[in-house]
Design a protein around this motif. Structure first.
Motif, mmCIF file in Angstrom:
data_model
loop_
_atom_site.group_PDB
_atom_site.id
_atom_site.type_symbol
_atom_site.label_atom_id
_atom_site.label_comp_id
_atom_site.label_asym_id
_atom_site.label_seq_id
_atom_site.Cartn_x
_atom_site.Cartn_y
_atom_site.Cartn_z
ATOM 1 N N UNK A 106 18.139 46.212 57.154
ATOM 2 C CA UNK A 106 19.519 46.166 56.437
ATOM 3 C C UNK A 106 20.358 47.300 56.555
ATOM 4 N N UNK A 107 19.671 48.299 57.208
ATOM 5 C CA UNK A 107 20.261 49.625 57.607
ATOM 6 C C UNK A 107 20.805 49.792 59.112
ATOM 7 N N UNK A 108 20.525 48.401 59.901
ATOM 8 C CA UNK A 108 20.593 48.534 61.218
ATOM 9 C C UNK A 108 19.625 49.184 62.044
ATOM 10 N N UNK A 109 18.656 49.470 61.307
ATOM 11 C CA UNK A 109 17.547 50.101 62.025
ATOM 12 C C UNK A 109 16.645 49.189 62.798
ATOM 13 N N UNK A 110 16.098 49.662 63.945
ATOM 14 C CA UNK A 110 15.271 48.676 64.603
ATOM 15 C C UNK A 110 13.846 48.716 63.936
ATOM 16 N N UNK A 111 13.271 47.486 63.929
ATOM 17 C CA UNK A 111 11.891 47.259 63.189
ATOM 18 C C UNK A 111 10.869 47.538 64.171
ATOM 19 N N UNK A 112 9.874 48.305 63.749
ATOM 20 C CA UNK A 112 8.755 48.361 64.489
ATOM 21 C C UNK A 112 7.430 48.397 63.580
ATOM 22 N N UNK A 113 6.350 48.064 64.118
ATOM 23 C CA UNK A 113 4.991 47.778 63.647
ATOM 24 C C UNK A 113 4.074 48.634 64.650
ATOM 25 N N UNK A 114 3.254 49.552 63.938
ATOM 26 C CA UNK A 114 2.190 50.299 64.809
ATOM 27 C C UNK A 114 3.040 50.718 65.948
ATOM 28 N N UNK A 115 4.028 51.269 65.749
ATOM 29 C CA UNK A 115 4.830 52.084 67.091
ATOM 30 C C UNK A 115 5.366 51.023 68.137
ATOM 31 N N UNK A 116 5.411 49.830 67.939
ATOM 32 C CA UNK A 116 5.788 48.811 68.696
ATOM 33 C C UNK A 116 6.881 48.126 68.201
ATOM 34 N N UNK A 117 8.087 48.026 69.001
ATOM 35 C CA UNK A 117 9.336 47.099 68.542
ATOM 36 C C UNK A 117 8.782 45.709 68.367
ATOM 37 N N UNK A 118 9.474 45.228 67.102
ATOM 38 C CA UNK A 118 9.227 43.729 66.922
ATOM 39 C C UNK A 118 10.293 43.123 66.959
#
Length: 293
Positions: free
Chosen positions: A145-157
């Protein structure tokens, strides 16, 4: 929906009241003249809001004053209700249904007059085209919702992972945050979304925009739910629609098509019903199989 709008147009031909209304009190209106911007239509939008408010006011007054009266005006109102809603013309038998119509119209009047706390302008967006939406590839990095890219464990989702449950059937992701302050996705087929208004005959659309926040431990979680109303360019330029509500009312006569008597402002009123009864305090009205438009 055209049944209700037709009834309101018909009743409006009996009287006229004067109000002024500013839609900026009810919506976050997309600025500018491109990418869904309403800057070229400000005066018309306020005219449409004023005419909608006028027409609903007159319809409520007619229902409350004449709906149950054994008078010539009462018979006209009940005949109109029977024509548009199949409500009994009997004074006692049709009273409950007349009350329901009047109550729902009052919700619309209240919203146009002062808004509702649960439909806040900051979370209710008005666009004047669908081209503010940008189609994304499912392999693109998902955003929150902030326009930020979503990552998990340092990886792009990717979008296909973050929003897997929304990518069903022919749905594709349409991102709203490139040209607006509402950062969210619509998951709809490719021939709708940003292309919705490109199809002739499409005048408007009301939809929910779910806003998500990144969750480092799993799929994004819902942060908020915004409401969006899109008025397509055709709703302002359709030469087959009267420019004003009084002009439409003047066309109500035997042998004349009701469809061509519905003025341009009815698109805004139509979408207001979806907005209010989809998230407002009243039970649903003119939704699903009850909609005619």
């Amino acid at each position: 929906m055209a049944r209700l709008l037709g009834f309101v147009v018909f009743i409006h031909s009996c009287a006229l009241v004067v109000y002024g209304q500013n839609l900026a009190n009810l919506f976050t209106i997309q600025p500018g003249t491109t990418k869904g911007g309403c800057g070229a239509h400000t005066a018309l939008l306020n005219q449409y809001a004023t005419e909608s408010l006028q027409s609903v006011t007159v319809a409520i007054r007619a229902l409350n004053t004449h709906g149950g009266a054994n008078t010539a005006n009462g018979k006209k109102v009940r005949r109109a209700l029977n024509t548009f809603f199949k409500i009994s013309q009997s004074i006692p038998n049709g009273q409950n249904d007349r009350n329901t119509i009047a109550t729902n119209l009052q919700y619309v009047l209240d919203w146009f007059t002062a808004g509702f706390p649960n439909i806040p302008p900051a979370e209710t967006f008005l666009f004047c085209n669908s081209d503010f939406l940008v189609q994304r590839a499912v392999t693109d990095q998902a955003q929150d919702y902030q326009g930020n890219g979503i990552t998990q464990k340092g990886q792009n989702v990717p979008i296909s992972t973050a929003y897997a449950t929304s990518l069903t059937g022919r749905n594709v992701p349409w991102w709203s945050g490139t040209h607006t302050t509402a950062n969210g996705y619509y998951f709809v087929p490719a021939n709708t979304g940003g292309n919705y208004c490109n199809t002739p005959g499409r005048d408007g659309l009301t939809a929910t925009l779910n806003i998500y926040i990144a969750n480092p431990n799993g799929p994004p979680t819902q942060h908020a739910e915004f409401s969006t109303v899109v008025l397509c360019p055709g709703s302002f330029t359709n030469a087959n629609r009267p420019d004003t509500w009084p002009a439409g009312s003047n066309q109500i006569r035997a042998g004349h098509s009701l469809e061509t008597a519905l003025p341009k402002c009815t698109t805004l009123l139509h979408e207001a019903f979806h907005l209010i009864f989809g998230s407002g305090p009243a039970p649903g009205m003119l939704e699903g199989s009850s909609e005619f438009y």
